[in-house]
Design a protein around this motif. Structure first.
Motif, PDB file in Angstrom:
ATOM      1  N   LEU A   1     -12.655 -11.845   9.619  1.00  0.00           N
ATOM      2  CA  LEU A   1     -14.039 -11.658   9.194  1.00  0.00           C
ATOM      3  C   LEU A   1     -14.941 -11.582  10.419  1.00  0.00           C
ATOM      4  CD1 LEU A   1     -14.261 -14.176   6.217  1.00  0.00           C
ATOM      5  CD2 LEU A   1     -14.409 -11.690   6.064  1.00  0.00           C
ATOM      6  N   HIS A   2     -15.990 -10.778  10.314  1.00  0.00           N
ATOM      7  CA  HIS A   2     -16.898 -10.602  11.451  1.00  0.00           C
ATOM      8  C   HIS A   2     -17.521 -11.925  11.877  1.00  0.00           C
ATOM      9  CE1 HIS A   2     -19.347  -8.390  14.224  1.00  0.00           C
ATOM     10  NE2 HIS A   2     -20.460  -8.786  13.658  1.00  0.00           N
ATOM     11  N   GLN A   3     -17.828 -12.769  10.913  1.00  0.00           N
ATOM     12  CA  GLN A   3     -18.286 -14.132  11.173  1.00  0.00           C
ATOM     13  C   GLN A   3     -17.525 -15.059  10.228  1.00  0.00           C
ATOM     14  OE1 GLN A   3     -20.358 -15.065  13.536  1.00  0.00           O
ATOM     15  NE2 GLN A   3     -21.061 -13.054  14.205  1.00  0.00           N
ATOM     16  N   LYS A   4     -16.977 -16.139  10.758  1.00  0.00           N
ATOM     17  CA  LYS A   4     -16.203 -17.045   9.913  1.00  0.00           C
ATOM     18  C   LYS A   4     -17.064 -17.706   8.844  1.00  0.00           C
ATOM     19  CE  LYS A   4     -12.924 -18.116  13.612  1.00  0.00           C
ATOM     20  NZ  LYS A   4     -13.616 -17.308  14.631  1.00  0.00           N
ATOM     21  N   GLU A   5     -18.369 -17.812   9.088  1.00  0.00           N
ATOM     22  CA  GLU A   5     -19.266 -18.439   8.109  1.00  0.00           C
ATOM     23  C   GLU A   5     -19.361 -17.650   6.814  1.00  0.00           C
ATOM     24  OE1 GLU A   5     -20.057 -19.837  12.130  1.00  0.00           O
ATOM     25  OE2 GLU A   5     -19.944 -17.840  11.245  1.00  0.00           O
ATOM     26  N   ILE A   6     -18.893 -16.406   6.807  1.00  0.00           N
ATOM     27  CA  ILE A   6     -18.917 -15.589   5.593  1.00  0.00           C
ATOM     28  C   ILE A   6     -18.120 -16.267   4.478  1.00  0.00           C
ATOM     29  CG2 ILE A   6     -18.126 -13.387   4.616  1.00  0.00           C
ATOM     30  CD1 ILE A   6     -18.850 -12.066   7.253  1.00  0.00           C
ATOM     31  N   GLN A   7     -17.116 -17.040   4.826  1.00  0.00           N
ATOM     32  CA  GLN A   7     -16.304 -17.723   3.806  1.00  0.00           C
ATOM     33  C   GLN A   7     -17.166 -18.630   2.931  1.00  0.00           C
ATOM     34  OE1 GLN A   7     -12.278 -19.076   5.436  1.00  0.00           O
ATOM     35  NE2 GLN A   7     -13.373 -18.660   7.321  1.00  0.00           N
ATOM     36  N   GLY A   8     -18.266 -19.124   3.470  1.00  0.00           N
ATOM     37  CA  GLY A   8     -19.148 -19.987   2.694  1.00  0.00           C
ATOM     38  C   GLY A   8     -19.951 -19.253   1.639  1.00  0.00           C
TER      39      GLY A   8
ATOM     40  N   PHE B   1      -1.103 -19.646  10.333  1.00  0.00           N
ATOM     41  CA  PHE B   1      -2.166 -19.930  11.305  1.00  0.00           C
ATOM     42  C   PHE B   1      -1.650 -20.742  12.495  1.00  0.00           C
ATOM     43  CE2 PHE B   1      -4.287 -19.266   7.255  1.00  0.00           C
ATOM     44  CZ  PHE B   1      -5.333 -18.417   7.612  1.00  0.00           C
ATOM     45  N   ARG B   2      -0.344 -20.782  12.666  1.00  0.00           N
ATOM     46  CA  ARG B   2       0.190 -21.542  13.790  1.00  0.00           C
ATOM     47  C   ARG B   2      -0.173 -20.838  15.105  1.00  0.00           C
ATOM     48  NH1 ARG B   2       4.307 -18.116  12.451  1.00  0.00           N
ATOM     49  NH2 ARG B   2       5.796 -17.540  14.093  1.00  0.00           N
ATOM     50  N   ASN B   3      -0.420 -21.618  16.119  1.00  0.00           N
ATOM     51  CA  ASN B   3      -0.796 -21.118  17.445  1.00  0.00           C
ATOM     52  C   ASN B   3      -2.075 -20.284  17.428  1.00  0.00           C
ATOM     53  OD1 ASN B   3       1.592 -22.253  18.492  1.00  0.00           O
ATOM     54  ND2 ASN B   3       2.764 -20.414  18.008  1.00  0.00           N
ATOM     55  N   ILE B   4      -2.921 -20.511  16.424  1.00  0.00           N
ATOM     56  CA  ILE B   4      -4.198 -19.806  16.337  1.00  0.00           C
ATOM     57  C   ILE B   4      -5.292 -20.741  16.843  1.00  0.00           C
ATOM     58  CG2 ILE B   4      -5.875 -18.727  14.809  1.00  0.00           C
ATOM     59  CD1 ILE B   4      -3.371 -17.089  15.145  1.00  0.00           C
ATOM     60  N   ALA B   5      -6.078 -20.279  17.800  1.00  0.00           N
ATOM     61  CA  ALA B   5      -7.157 -21.098  18.339  1.00  0.00           C
ATOM     62  C   ALA B   5      -8.302 -21.181  17.346  1.00  0.00           C
ATOM     63  CB  ALA B   5      -7.655 -20.509  19.662  1.00  0.00           C
ATOM     64  N   VAL B   6      -9.117 -22.208  17.496  1.00  0.00           N
ATOM     65  CA  VAL B   6     -10.255 -22.418  16.595  1.00  0.00           C
ATOM     66  C   VAL B   6     -11.247 -21.264  16.705  1.00  0.00           C
ATOM     67  CG1 VAL B   6     -12.180 -23.943  16.034  1.00  0.00           C
ATOM     68  CG2 VAL B   6      -9.961 -24.910  16.683  1.00  0.00           C
ATOM     69  N   ASP B   7     -11.449 -20.761  17.919  1.00  0.00           N
ATOM     70  CA  ASP B   7     -12.446 -19.723  18.145  1.00  0.00           C
ATOM     71  C   ASP B   7     -11.922 -18.323  17.933  1.00  0.00           C
ATOM     72  OD1 ASP B   7     -14.378 -21.615  18.843  1.00  0.00           O
ATOM     73  OD2 ASP B   7     -13.646 -21.693  20.900  1.00  0.00           O
TER      74      ASP B   7
END
Length: 399
Positions: free
Chosen positions: A160-167, A392-398
């Protein structure tokens, strides 16, 4: 249902059948689900066919078409009562038609008593319109509400372009990542990638670029500044306050003042305007050393390529001898293929979340990485009620 084992999977890149990222087996242990495509055009059903081949199931029977008056009609040709239904919808150039196809199909399945309706939307449309700007609207929030009203109960998407879209959604959203596939492409398809440097074309993309750089153990460079100002910004207060004021009436910025002088508030207002700084950015520069390196520009979407072309020219001037662009969603609108072909960019690598076969014919620099494997695994895990953490293993937070 017996376990189906897939020995050699299809290549993530058409000429190199060796990228896998570990998803080599699809174990569908329960029945009672169907996979449909919400678009009948061959370019849009290609990803759906790859996903169903990996799952070992047939694509659901349905017909999606437009009437002579351009109304969208969907006919589901088999029973879906009490089943988990996955709708795969890739977004072609006609975005609004694709959205309407998805909404109509979801509602048709809802009224046909489907148990759960899960939308598989690798590229979520209108994701750039997720913030309030000027006198606009947050269209992404509107689309989320429409999908929920149509009957969707879950969404699988990617980057997603911005992770906040999930909200924006009232139901679960699984935001998968394409970075493991792109990183594997870098490691296996770019010669001497150890001499590369990851480049963010703007400070807002620095976190994503840092995630790539850390996992590849490479250096990081950031493009900072702005090449030019848009006329719309100039006309709507980007360079506020204005350099001179010709009006003699109300200033619009009066503060309470105990002085008995009649024009004290106006004088104070003028002083405040003179202290305020105009919203200006410095000329575009490169923060980091790219001389004698391979520059790899990473982003989530490549649509209008003017910014990428300008970044590539600056990187060439600073000494980069080869330039790659990595992005999840290759929209490549307008005359993007021609601009890429004529630019200093050596290769553009995107995934197949969006159909772009026509653009590849126009520009041989465009390469495709297949992500159907992780989408198929997500479908299998959701249907079987398994954890999604493995994806989502080895996936960074950012990232």
């Amino acid at each position: 249902m017996p376990i189906r084992r897939f020995g050699g999977h299809r290549s993530l890149v058409s000429h190199a059948p060796k990228l896998s990222y570990g998803y080599t087996k699809m174990n569908v242990s329960r029945s009672g689900y169907r996979v449909f495509s919400a678009n009948s055009s061959p370019a849009c059903t290609e990803l759906a066919k790859k996903i169903t081949e990996r799952l070992g199931v047939e694509l659901g029977k349905s017909v999606v078409y437009q009437e002579s008056n351009k109304e969208t009609r969907v006919d589901v040709k088999e029973s879906v009562r009490g089943q988990d239904i996955f709708i795969i919808q890739t977004i072609p150039r006609d975005v609004n038609t694709a959205i309407m196809e998805l909404l109509v199909m979801a509602y048709a399945l809802k009224t046909s008593c489907a148990k759960n309706i899960i939308g598989v939307i690798p590229y979520f449309p209108y994701s750039k319109q997720c913030k309030m700007r000027k006198r606009g609207s947050i269209v992404c929030k509107l689309l989320a509400s429409m999908l929920a009203k149509a009957g969707l109960t879950h969404i699988i998407t990617m980057d997603l372009h911005q992770k906040e879209i999930q909200g924006f959604f009232s139901f679960p959203v699984d935001n998968l990542r394409a970075s493991p596939f792109l990183i594997q492409y870098i490691q296996e398809e770019i010669p001497d990638y150890r001499n590369a440097i990851i480049v963010a074309k703007s400070p807002s993309a620095a976190k994503r670029a840092q995630s790539y750089a850390e996992r590849l153990r490479l250096g990081l460079a950031v493009m900072h500044g702005e090449a030019h100002q848009l006329e719309s910004n100039m006309a709507d207060g980007w360079h506020s306050p204005p350099s001179s004021r010709t009006t003699t009436g109300h200033t619009g910025l009066e503060l309470p003042c105990k002085s008995t002088r009649p024009h004290a508030a106006v004088v104070l207002s003028s002083c405040l305007f003179s202290v305020m700084m105009a919203k200006e950015k410095p000329p575009i520069t490169v923060v980091g050393d790219v001389g004698g390196r391979i520059a790899i520009i990473v982003d989530d979407i490549i649509d209008d390529v003017e910014d990428f072309v300008a970044t590539a020219e600056i990187l060439k001037e600073r000494g980069a001898y080869k330039i790659y662009v990595m992005a999840t969603h290759g929209l490549l609108s307008a005359d993007a293929p021609r601009l890429i072909e004529e630019s200093a960019i050596d290769e553009v690598v995107v995934t197949n979340t969006v159909p772009h076969e026509v653009q590849k014919l126009q520009c041989p620099k465009i390469k495709t990485v297949d992500v159907s494997m992780i989408l198929a695994e997500a479908i299998r895990r959701i249907h079987n009620g398994e954890s999604m953490a493995y994806l989502f293993r080895n996936i960074a937070v950012d990232d």
